[in-house]
Design an enzyme around this catalytic site. Structure first.
Site, PDB file in Angstrom:
ATOM      1  N   GLU A   1      -5.359   9.366   9.289  1.00  0.00           N
ATOM      2  CA  GLU A   1      -3.949   9.307   9.711  1.00  0.00           C
ATOM      3  C   GLU A   1      -3.734  10.014  11.052  1.00  0.00           C
ATOM      4  O   GLU A   1      -2.861   9.656  11.828  1.00  0.00           O
ATOM      5  CB  GLU A   1      -3.056   9.968   8.652  1.00  0.00           C
ATOM      6  CG  GLU A   1      -2.994   9.232   7.348  1.00  0.00           C
ATOM      7  CD  GLU A   1      -1.732   8.392   7.187  1.00  0.00           C
ATOM      8  OE1 GLU A   1      -0.713   8.734   7.789  1.00  0.00           O
ATOM      9  OE2 GLU A   1      -1.797   7.382   6.466  1.00  0.00           O
TER      10      GLU A   1
ATOM     11  N   CYS B   1      -3.787  -0.940  -2.040  1.00  0.00           N
ATOM     12  CA  CYS B   1      -4.057   0.479  -2.272  1.00  0.00           C
ATOM     13  C   CYS B   1      -5.041   0.641  -3.443  1.00  0.00           C
ATOM     14  O   CYS B   1      -4.791   0.136  -4.547  1.00  0.00           O
ATOM     15  CB  CYS B   1      -2.737   1.160  -2.608  1.00  0.00           C
ATOM     16  SG  CYS B   1      -2.892   2.898  -3.009  1.00  0.00           S
TER      17      CYS B   1
ATOM     18  N   CYS C   1     -11.172   3.592  -0.684  1.00  0.00           N
ATOM     19  CA  CYS C   1      -9.834   4.017  -0.238  1.00  0.00           C
ATOM     20  C   CYS C   1      -9.528   3.272   1.056  1.00  0.00           C
ATOM     21  O   CYS C   1     -10.420   3.091   1.903  1.00  0.00           O
ATOM     22  CB  CYS C   1      -9.842   5.525   0.006  1.00  0.00           C
ATOM     23  SG  CYS C   1      -8.333   6.143   0.784  1.00  0.00           S
TER      24      CYS C   1
ATOM     25  N   HIS D   1      -8.173   4.095   3.693  1.00  0.00           N
ATOM     26  CA  HIS D   1      -8.310   4.813   4.965  1.00  0.00           C
ATOM     27  C   HIS D   1      -9.759   4.976   5.423  1.00  0.00           C
ATOM     28  O   HIS D   1     -10.008   5.271   6.588  1.00  0.00           O
ATOM     29  CB  HIS D   1      -7.689   6.208   4.838  1.00  0.00           C
ATOM     30  CG  HIS D   1      -6.199   6.208   4.814  1.00  0.00           C
ATOM     31  ND1 HIS D   1      -5.472   5.535   3.872  1.00  0.00           N
ATOM     32  CD2 HIS D   1      -5.296   6.797   5.643  1.00  0.00           C
ATOM     33  CE1 HIS D   1      -4.187   5.715   4.099  1.00  0.00           C
ATOM     34  NE2 HIS D   1      -4.050   6.476   5.170  1.00  0.00           N
TER      35      HIS D   1
ATOM     36  N   TYR E   1      -0.456   8.502  -2.459  1.00  0.00           N
ATOM     37  CA  TYR E   1      -0.501   8.181  -3.880  1.00  0.00           C
ATOM     38  C   TYR E   1      -1.709   8.888  -4.530  1.00  0.00           C
ATOM     39  O   TYR E   1      -1.703   9.161  -5.720  1.00  0.00           O
ATOM     40  CB  TYR E   1      -0.682   6.672  -4.098  1.00  0.00           C
ATOM     41  CG  TYR E   1       0.547   5.812  -3.947  1.00  0.00           C
ATOM     42  CD1 TYR E   1       1.743   6.301  -3.414  1.00  0.00           C
ATOM     43  CD2 TYR E   1       0.527   4.474  -4.337  1.00  0.00           C
ATOM     44  CE1 TYR E   1       2.867   5.470  -3.283  1.00  0.00           C
ATOM     45  CE2 TYR E   1       1.636   3.656  -4.219  1.00  0.00           C
ATOM     46  CZ  TYR E   1       2.800   4.153  -3.687  1.00  0.00           C
ATOM     47  OH  TYR E   1       3.894   3.332  -3.574  1.00  0.00           O
TER      48      TYR E   1
ATOM     49  N   ASP F   1       0.874  -1.182   0.000  1.00  0.00           N
ATOM     50  CA  ASP F   1       0.000   0.000   0.000  1.00  0.00           C
ATOM     51  C   ASP F   1       0.908   1.229   0.000  1.00  0.00           C
ATOM     52  O   ASP F   1       2.113   1.131   0.245  1.00  0.00           O
ATOM     53  CB  ASP F   1      -0.886  -0.005   1.257  1.00  0.00           C
ATOM     54  CG  ASP F   1      -1.793   1.227   1.318  1.00  0.00           C
ATOM     55  OD1 ASP F   1      -2.366   1.592   0.272  1.00  0.00           O
ATOM     56  OD2 ASP F   1      -1.910   1.836   2.393  1.00  0.00           O
ATOM     57  N   SER F   2       0.301   2.372  -0.239  1.00  0.00           N
ATOM     58  CA  SER F   2       1.072   3.612  -0.175  1.00  0.00           C
ATOM     59  C   SER F   2       1.511   3.912   1.259  1.00  0.00           C
ATOM     60  O   SER F   2       2.430   4.698   1.465  1.00  0.00           O
ATOM     61  CB  SER F   2       0.218   4.771  -0.694  1.00  0.00           C
ATOM     62  OG  SER F   2      -0.998   4.831   0.018  1.00  0.00           O
TER      63      SER F   2
HETATM   64  N1  DGL Z   1      -3.904   3.904  -0.053  1.00  0.00           N
HETATM   65  C1  DGL Z   1      -4.573   4.956  -0.760  1.00  0.00           C
HETATM   66  C2  DGL Z   1      -5.811   4.387  -1.455  1.00  0.00           C
HETATM   67  O1  DGL Z   1      -6.392   3.412  -1.043  1.00  0.00           O
HETATM   68  C3  DGL Z   1      -4.973   6.096   0.165  1.00  0.00           C
HETATM   69  C4  DGL Z   1      -3.822   6.917   0.662  1.00  0.00           C
HETATM   70  C5  DGL Z   1      -3.058   7.618  -0.446  1.00  0.00           C
HETATM   71  O2  DGL Z   1      -3.580   8.588  -1.041  1.00  0.00           O
HETATM   72  O3  DGL Z   1      -1.937   7.185  -0.694  1.00  0.00           O
HETATM   73  O4  DGL Z   1      -6.223   4.925  -2.450  1.00  0.00           O
END
Ligand code: DGL
Length: 290
Positions: free
Chosen positions: A170, A90, A206, A208, A59, A27-28
Site C-alpha cells: 500500500e 479478496c 493475498c 497485495h 479484512y 475486494d477489501s
Molecule cells: N484483500 C486482502 C486479501 O487478499 C488483503 C488486504 C486486507 O487485509 O484486507 O486477503
C-alpha cells in the site's frame, strides 16, 4: 494447465440481457485490482464494476464472521446495480464468505480466488510440497489447505501469515532492504518447514503480494515457483462465462470499468495505480456508503 470446474453458485436460467451486464468484482480495497487487471486482459470485451471497501480495510486482521458480513454488504451494492457474475477478488473474503454469498444470491454465478489459486499450486507442485503466505484471516480460515488437499490429499502444506506485506504494498515499498528484511523474517521459517530444497511453489495468497513478487522471489531457494491466483481466476471466469453463454454479445474489445470505493477516491486512485498497472483518476472513482 486444464482448469477444473470452479465452484460456481448458479442459476440455470440466464437471459440474453443478462450477458450484457457487467461482471462485479469486489475486494477489501485496492489489492483486488491485480485480479481486475488479469480479468481485463482475459476478457477485453467485458464491462466491470469494481468495488473496494477501503473504509474497512484490512479484512485480513478481522474475524471470519465480520468479513463474511462485509462481503454480503459489498455484494449487495453490486447486485443492486446489476451484475451477471461476482468475482470475490479478496483472498480473506474468499476464504470465509462463499457459503454465505451462495445462500444469499443463489442465482448469481460467483467465484473466489482460493480454488483457482489452489488448482494452480497443485499443477506446479510435482512433489506436492506447497507453501502459502496470506493474511492472518486467510491462514486461520485454512481454506487454501482444504482446497489443496481436496486435489492432492498427499500434499505437504505449510502456511504463514504475512500481514505486513499488505502495508508495504500500500505504501508502494516493493523493493529495497526493508522489504528484503521483512520477506526473510516471514519466509525463512516457512522455508525451514521444507528441508531438502524447499517447497515446489509458494502461493501468494493475498491480493497485495503479487506486487512484491520480485522481492519475495529474491529470498526463496532456487526453483520455487510463485503462484499468483489472479491469472488463473481470470481464465476460469472466462471459461465459466463461455460455458454459461454469458459472454458479452456485442463485445468488441472496448470493455469499460466503473470503480467504487467506500472511502477517499483520491487515495484509491493513487494507490490503486500500483496494483492496476495503469493510470487511475480520482474522478473515475465513485464514493459509496454501505
Ligand atoms: N484483500 C486482502 C486479501 O487478499 C488483503 C488486504 C486486507 O487485509 O484486507 O486477503
Amino acid at each position: 494447465m486444464t482448469p477444473t470446474p470452479v465452484p460456481v453458485h448458479n442459476s440455470p436460467t440466464m437471459s440474453t440481457e443478462t450477458s450484457s451486464l457487467p461482471i462485479g468484482v469486489f475486494d477489501s480495497g485496492v489489492g483486488g485490482l491485480t485480479v481486475l487487471r488479469a480479468l481485463k486482459r482475459a476478457l477485453p470485451a467485458e464491462n466491470f464494476l469494481y468495488l473496494g471497501d477501503t473504509a474497512r480495510l484490512p479484512y485480513g486482521t478481522k474475524s471470519g464472521a465480520t468479513v463474511a458480513r462485509y462481503a454480503l454488504q459489498t455484494t449487495r451494492v453490486l447486485v443492486d446495480i446489476g451484475v451477471k457474475m461476482l468475482v470475490v477478488a479478496c483472498n480473506t473474503a474468499s476464504s470465509v464468505a462463499m457459503p454465505g454469498l451462495a445462500e444469499a444470491y443463489p442465482g448469481l454465478p460467483c467465484t473466489g480466488v482460493i480454488e483457482p489459486g489452489a488448482a494452480a499450486a497443485c499443477a506446479c507442485a510435482p512433489r506436492g510440497r506447497i507453501a502459502v503466505i496470506a493474511t492472518g484471516g486467510t491462514v486461520r480460515g485454512a481454506a487454501y489447505q482444504g482446497a489443496i488437499l481436496r486435489r492432492r490429499p498427499e500434499a505437504t502444506i505449510a502456511t504463514r501469515p504475512a500481514q505486513l506485506f499488505v502495508s508495504l504494498a500500500e505504501e508502494g515499498w516493493i523493493d529495497g532492504q526493508v522489504v528484503t528484511d521483512i520477506a526473510r523474517r516471514y519466509l525463512d521459517p516457512l522455508m525451514a518447514e521444507f528441508p531438502e530444497g524447499g517447497p515446489d511453489c509458494l502461493v501468494l495468497g493475498c491480493t497485495h503480494f503479487p506486487v512484491l513478487a520480485q522481492a519475495i522471489q529474491g529470498v526463496l531457494p532456487q526453483g520455487v515457483c510463485l503462484i499468483d491466483s489472479a491469472e488463473t481466476t481470470a481464465r476460469w471466469v472466462a471459461e465459466e462465462l463461455g460455458v454459461r453463454k454469458l459472454l458479452r454479445p456485442d463485445g468488441d474489445g472496448t470493455g469499460t470499468v466503473r470503480f467504487f470505493a467506500t472511502d477517499d477516491p483520491e487515495r484509491f486512485a493513487r494507490v490503486g495505480e500500483i496494483f492496476l498497472g495503469e493510470p487511475l483518476s480520482a474522478s473515475d472513482v465513485n464514493l459509496v456508503d454501505l
